[in-house]
Design a protein around this motif. Sequence first.
Motif, PDB file in Angstrom:
ATOM      1  N   GLY A   1      44.473  22.091  46.286  1.00  0.00           N
ATOM      2  CA  GLY A   1      43.280  22.904  46.000  1.00  0.00           C
ATOM      3  C   GLY A   1      42.913  24.091  46.908  1.00  0.00           C
ATOM      4  O   GLY A   1      41.972  24.477  47.304  1.00  0.00           O
ATOM      5  N   ARG A   2      44.089  24.207  47.901  1.00  0.00           N
ATOM      6  CA  ARG A   2      44.163  25.172  49.114  1.00  0.00           C
ATOM      7  C   ARG A   2      44.806  26.528  48.619  1.00  0.00           C
ATOM      8  O   ARG A   2      46.175  26.387  48.598  1.00  0.00           O
ATOM      9  CB  ARG A   2      44.736  24.487  50.200  1.00  0.00           C
ATOM     10  CG  ARG A   2      44.206  25.140  51.574  1.00  0.00           C
ATOM     11  CD  ARG A   2      44.790  24.342  52.774  1.00  0.00           C
ATOM     12  NE  ARG A   2      46.205  24.260  52.587  1.00  0.00           N
ATOM     13  CZ  ARG A   2      46.734  22.896  52.864  1.00  0.00           C
ATOM     14  NH1 ARG A   2      46.011  21.867  53.021  1.00  0.00           N
ATOM     15  NH2 ARG A   2      48.116  22.826  52.579  1.00  0.00           N
ATOM     16  N   PRO A   3      43.966  27.434  48.717  1.00  0.00           N
ATOM     17  CA  PRO A   3      44.737  28.826  48.497  1.00  0.00           C
ATOM     18  C   PRO A   3      45.529  29.209  49.771  1.00  0.00           C
ATOM     19  O   PRO A   3      44.838  29.101  50.969  1.00  0.00           O
ATOM     20  CB  PRO A   3      43.533  29.704  48.133  1.00  0.00           C
ATOM     21  CG  PRO A   3      42.400  29.015  48.730  1.00  0.00           C
ATOM     22  CD  PRO A   3      42.676  27.578  48.790  1.00  0.00           C
ATOM     23  N   GLU A   4      46.912  29.307  49.561  1.00  0.00           N
ATOM     24  CA  GLU A   4      47.646  29.729  50.546  1.00  0.00           C
ATOM     25  C   GLU A   4      48.315  31.034  50.449  1.00  0.00           C
ATOM     26  O   GLU A   4      48.513  31.874  51.393  1.00  0.00           O
ATOM     27  CB  GLU A   4      48.477  28.540  51.072  1.00  0.00           C
ATOM     28  CG  GLU A   4      47.855  27.428  51.508  1.00  0.00           C
ATOM     29  CD  GLU A   4      48.920  26.527  51.885  1.00  0.00           C
ATOM     30  OE1 GLU A   4      50.307  26.590  51.876  1.00  0.00           O
ATOM     31  OE2 GLU A   4      48.445  25.416  52.653  1.00  0.00           O
ATOM     32  N   ARG A   5      49.082  31.320  49.431  1.00  0.00           N
ATOM     33  CA  ARG A   5      49.892  32.260  49.184  1.00  0.00           C
ATOM     34  C   ARG A   5      49.487  33.370  48.245  1.00  0.00           C
ATOM     35  O   ARG A   5      49.315  33.058  46.909  1.00  0.00           O
ATOM     36  CB  ARG A   5      51.267  31.783  48.570  1.00  0.00           C
ATOM     37  CG  ARG A   5      52.523  32.806  48.620  1.00  0.00           C
ATOM     38  CD  ARG A   5      53.823  32.310  48.256  1.00  0.00           C
ATOM     39  NE  ARG A   5      53.979  31.605  47.133  1.00  0.00           N
ATOM     40  CZ  ARG A   5      54.573  32.138  46.117  1.00  0.00           C
ATOM     41  NH1 ARG A   5      54.907  33.294  46.022  1.00  0.00           N
ATOM     42  NH2 ARG A   5      54.672  31.222  44.756  1.00  0.00           N
ATOM     43  N   PHE A   6      49.152  34.668  48.856  1.00  0.00           N
ATOM     44  CA  PHE A   6      48.613  35.628  47.999  1.00  0.00           C
ATOM     45  C   PHE A   6      49.653  36.546  47.066  1.00  0.00           C
ATOM     46  O   PHE A   6      50.888  36.641  47.535  1.00  0.00           O
ATOM     47  CB  PHE A   6      48.070  36.871  49.214  1.00  0.00           C
ATOM     48  CG  PHE A   6      47.596  37.876  48.616  1.00  0.00           C
ATOM     49  CD1 PHE A   6      46.091  38.061  47.990  1.00  0.00           C
ATOM     50  CD2 PHE A   6      48.384  39.043  48.651  1.00  0.00           C
ATOM     51  CE1 PHE A   6      45.798  39.147  47.409  1.00  0.00           C
ATOM     52  CE2 PHE A   6      47.895  40.406  48.153  1.00  0.00           C
ATOM     53  CZ  PHE A   6      46.471  40.467  47.668  1.00  0.00           C
ATOM     54  N   ILE A   7      49.330  36.664  45.947  1.00  0.00           N
ATOM     55  CA  ILE A   7      50.407  37.272  45.085  1.00  0.00           C
ATOM     56  C   ILE A   7      49.658  38.174  44.147  1.00  0.00           C
ATOM     57  O   ILE A   7      49.036  37.915  43.063  1.00  0.00           O
ATOM     58  CB  ILE A   7      51.067  36.087  43.986  1.00  0.00           C
ATOM     59  CG1 ILE A   7      51.367  34.903  44.771  1.00  0.00           C
ATOM     60  CG2 ILE A   7      51.855  36.885  43.157  1.00  0.00           C
ATOM     61  CD1 ILE A   7      51.822  33.691  43.953  1.00  0.00           C
ATOM     62  N   PRO A   8      49.641  39.537  44.472  1.00  0.00           N
ATOM     63  CA  PRO A   8      49.006  40.632  43.810  1.00  0.00           C
ATOM     64  C   PRO A   8      50.148  41.111  42.505  1.00  0.00           C
ATOM     65  O   PRO A   8      51.093  40.746  42.506  1.00  0.00           O
ATOM     66  CB  PRO A   8      48.891  41.875  44.797  1.00  0.00           C
ATOM     67  CG  PRO A   8      50.199  41.606  45.749  1.00  0.00           C
ATOM     68  CD  PRO A   8      50.206  40.110  45.992  1.00  0.00           C
ATOM     69  N   MET A   9      49.260  41.089  41.570  1.00  0.00           N
ATOM     70  CA  MET A   9      49.878  41.358  40.061  1.00  0.00           C
ATOM     71  C   MET A   9      49.736  42.757  39.808  1.00  0.00           C
ATOM     72  O   MET A   9      48.703  43.211  40.053  1.00  0.00           O
ATOM     73  CB  MET A   9      49.601  40.440  39.049  1.00  0.00           C
ATOM     74  CG  MET A   9      49.665  38.882  39.561  1.00  0.00           C
ATOM     75  SD  MET A   9      51.321  38.477  39.480  1.00  0.00           S
ATOM     76  CE  MET A   9      51.660  37.981  37.759  1.00  0.00           C
ATOM     77  N   LEU A  10      50.355  43.289  38.940  1.00  0.00           N
ATOM     78  CA  LEU A  10      50.228  44.494  38.199  1.00  0.00           C
ATOM     79  C   LEU A  10      49.349  44.322  37.061  1.00  0.00           C
ATOM     80  O   LEU A  10      49.399  43.472  36.376  1.00  0.00           O
ATOM     81  CB  LEU A  10      51.793  45.125  37.963  1.00  0.00           C
ATOM     82  CG  LEU A  10      51.762  46.514  36.782  1.00  0.00           C
ATOM     83  CD1 LEU A  10      51.035  47.527  37.730  1.00  0.00           C
ATOM     84  CD2 LEU A  10      52.874  46.795  36.202  1.00  0.00           C
ATOM     85  N   ASN A  11      48.252  45.245  37.101  1.00  0.00           N
ATOM     86  CA  ASN A  11      47.537  45.447  35.783  1.00  0.00           C
ATOM     87  C   ASN A  11      48.314  46.004  34.804  1.00  0.00           C
ATOM     88  O   ASN A  11      48.279  47.268  34.773  1.00  0.00           O
ATOM     89  CB  ASN A  11      46.093  45.815  35.932  1.00  0.00           C
ATOM     90  CG  ASN A  11      45.098  45.994  35.050  1.00  0.00           C
ATOM     91  OD1 ASN A  11      45.648  45.640  33.781  1.00  0.00           O
ATOM     92  ND2 ASN A  11      44.052  46.119  35.119  1.00  0.00           N
ATOM     93  N   ALA A  12      48.870  45.267  33.929  1.00  0.00           N
ATOM     94  CA  ALA A  12      49.710  45.824  32.792  1.00  0.00           C
ATOM     95  C   ALA A  12      48.753  46.843  31.871  1.00  0.00           C
ATOM     96  O   ALA A  12      49.386  47.786  31.465  1.00  0.00           O
ATOM     97  CB  ALA A  12      50.374  44.925  31.786  1.00  0.00           C
ATOM     98  N   ALA A  13      47.409  46.724  31.766  1.00  0.00           N
ATOM     99  CA  ALA A  13      46.821  47.365  30.826  1.00  0.00           C
ATOM    100  C   ALA A  13      46.299  48.841  31.758  1.00  0.00           C
ATOM    101  O   ALA A  13      45.898  49.794  31.152  1.00  0.00           O
ATOM    102  CB  ALA A  13      45.092  46.507  30.714  1.00  0.00           C
ATOM    103  N   ARG A  14      46.403  48.682  32.952  1.00  0.00           N
ATOM    104  CA  ARG A  14      46.178  49.937  33.941  1.00  0.00           C
ATOM    105  C   ARG A  14      44.790  50.542  33.419  1.00  0.00           C
ATOM    106  O   ARG A  14      44.687  51.895  32.904  1.00  0.00           O
ATOM    107  CB  ARG A  14      47.215  50.803  33.731  1.00  0.00           C
ATOM    108  CG  ARG A  14      48.435  50.559  34.482  1.00  0.00           C
ATOM    109  CD  ARG A  14      49.474  51.535  34.759  1.00  0.00           C
ATOM    110  NE  ARG A  14      50.449  51.286  35.700  1.00  0.00           N
ATOM    111  CZ  ARG A  14      51.535  50.878  35.549  1.00  0.00           C
ATOM    112  NH1 ARG A  14      51.933  50.557  34.167  1.00  0.00           N
ATOM    113  NH2 ARG A  14      52.457  50.411  36.325  1.00  0.00           N
TER     114      ARG A  14
END
Length: 140
Positions: free
Chosen positions: A35-48
């Motif tokens: 339950g511990r957030p550790e690794r930041f993973i930005p994603m592409l907004n495919a809908a833009r």
Amino acid sequence: MLTITRALYDRIVAHAREDHPDEACGVVAGPEGSGRPERFIPMLNAARSPTFYEFDSGDLLKLYRELDDNDEELVVIYHSHTATEAYPSRTDVSYAGEPGAHYVLVSTADTDGAGPFQFRSFRIVDGEITEEDVRVVDAY
């Protein structure tokens, strides 16, 4: 309650501001069961889009394989709202398929006079929205 480091909090807010006027989206992974957030993973907004976000299906498949390989899970799923408050829309609720995740919304619009953004966290289970407190810490 969502407990998150200042560094992760700042990265989510920065991503929302960078992608404005389009909605930003991404996840923060953590060790399975922690339950511990550790690794930041930005994603592409495919809908833009400034009013909608959508993860690219290929990126999402890659993400799930990576999580599986690393014994990680989605702890935070985040996106931004560019013209409305940081509160889940009907569409957000309909797409909320991870009952164990914290759904973070960042508004890049000053909708409440409190400043340039809001950062709020919710649990969304079976269509029920429950807001939760956010505790920002220097480290775990």
